[in-house]
Design an enzyme around this catalytic site. Structure first.
Site, PDB file in Angstrom:
ATOM      1  N   ARG A 236      49.168   0.705   5.728  1.00  0.00           N
ATOM      2  CA  ARG A 236      50.267   1.324   4.995  1.00  0.00           C
ATOM      3  C   ARG A 236      49.821   2.696   4.492  1.00  0.00           C
ATOM      4  NH1 ARG A 236      54.771  -0.730   6.178  1.00  0.00           N
ATOM      5  NH2 ARG A 236      55.730  -0.337   4.147  1.00  0.00           N
ATOM      6  N   HIS A 284      53.726   6.172  13.060  1.00  0.00           N
ATOM      7  CA  HIS A 284      54.003   4.819  12.556  1.00  0.00           C
ATOM      8  C   HIS A 284      54.616   3.932  13.638  1.00  0.00           C
ATOM      9  CE1 HIS A 284      54.965   2.357   8.674  1.00  0.00           C
ATOM     10  NE2 HIS A 284      54.542   1.591   9.664  1.00  0.00           N
TER      11      HIS A 284
END
Length: 321
Positions: A236, A284
């Protein structure tokens, strides 16, 4: 138990994760269950028993008085856990084979990229410079994985089969065949000191926010064939102190970094990560799994739950994952 409707709230997705595609897939796999793609003025919030969500706005889920289960369509649940109005119902995270396999592909790809000196070789190609350098074996490199859940464990096994020395660190004790496992605050230094390539797959919690910082990087092994430690973060964005990463790349505390996640996404155009010569950047998509697999996973969970069975992969609110 009556078949309650399912609310679909998907925000900020890529083309692969478009709300329209999710709606088509859930309509196919949910049979005669009503699926609402919200917002929709015709939807009665009281009919909603299940919610399948990706990046819902804070307070959005509190509108459903009869909600029974929330299914998060991605692996990270930190944004949901930060919503103080989140209904007190089970929150289920995604754990499908497709997602796990894609993350393992990403981790193996980037470990091999740094191990086989691909950034250097591509720079030589651009300069039309024939300058081969010595190449060490996989067994000379220690890969340390922070986070030994489903994703980390699978990646560790794949790297071990390629011949790397693999270790792992987690909050609680884990055992993985062929992988040296460390856990807790008392063992993190030993883990870091033996690590040449650090792979971070931790969940984002108050305890892990900004864990990837200068103090941690300085404890990594300084004596590997790589010359300086390498960071790979596919966990993350909130795990990393981005100013520290850039400063450590600049001064040699880190030799290189592969980053898939960022504090702000999409990554701002003025971020130095875009142009830094020691950064390999991806948008991502390390484990951008397909809606087909996740929608089937959610539909199976709902059917089992309504038949009296237990939900799988329920988030522990106390741990945050």
């Amino acid at each position: 138990m009556n078949k309650g409707a399912l609310a679909l709230l998907v925000h900020g997705g890529t083309e692969n994760w478009s709300p329209e595609r999710w709606k088509r897939r859930f309509d196919e796999v949910c049979g005669n269950r009503r699926v609402w793609r919200l917002p929709d003025a015709d939807c009665n919030p009281a009919e909603i028993h299940y919610a399948a969500v990706w990046k819902p706005a804070q307070g959005e889920l509190a509108a459903f008085p009869n909600l029974r289960v929330i299914f998060n369509l991605g692996a990270g649940v930190d944004a949901l856990m930060a919503d103080t109005s989140l209904p007190k119902v089970p929150l289920v995270r995604v754990a499908v084979g497709d997602l796990t396999a894609r993350m393992t592909e990403y981790v193996v790809l980037h470990v091999l990229m740094h191990h086989r000196q691909e950034p250097y070789l591509r720079a030589c190609q651009q300069e039309k410079r024939w300058a081969p350098t010595s190449q060490w074996p996989a067994g000379a490199i220690s890969v340390g994985i922070m986070g030994l859940g489903t994703l980390g464990s699978d990646a560790a096994q794949a790297l071990r089969h390629l011949g790397f020395r693999v270790s792992g660190w987690s909050r609680s004790e884990k055992k993985i065949a062929g992988v040296e496992c460390f856990h807790g605050s008392t063992q993190i230094d030993a883990f870091l000191q033996a690590t040449d390539i650090l792979v971070c797959l931790l969940p984002l919690t108050p305890d892990t926010r900004h864990i990837l910082n200068r103090g941690l990087f300085a404890r990594l092994n300084r004596n590997s064939p790589l010359g300086a430690p390498v960071l790979i973060n596919a966990g993350r964005g909130g795990l990393q102190n981005e100013a520290d990463i850039l400063a450590c790349l600049d001064d040699g505390t880190l030799g290189a970094a592969s980053l898939d996640v960022y504090a702000i996404e999409p990554l701002p155009a003025d971020s130095r990560f875009w142009t830094h010569p020691k950064v390999v950047l991806t948008p991502h998509n390390a484990a951008d799994t397909d809606p087909d697999e996740i929608s089937k996973y959610v539909a199976r969970q709902i059917e089992r739950f309504e038949a009296g069975g237990a939900l799988e992969n329920v988030v522990d609110p106390g741990r945050g994952y």
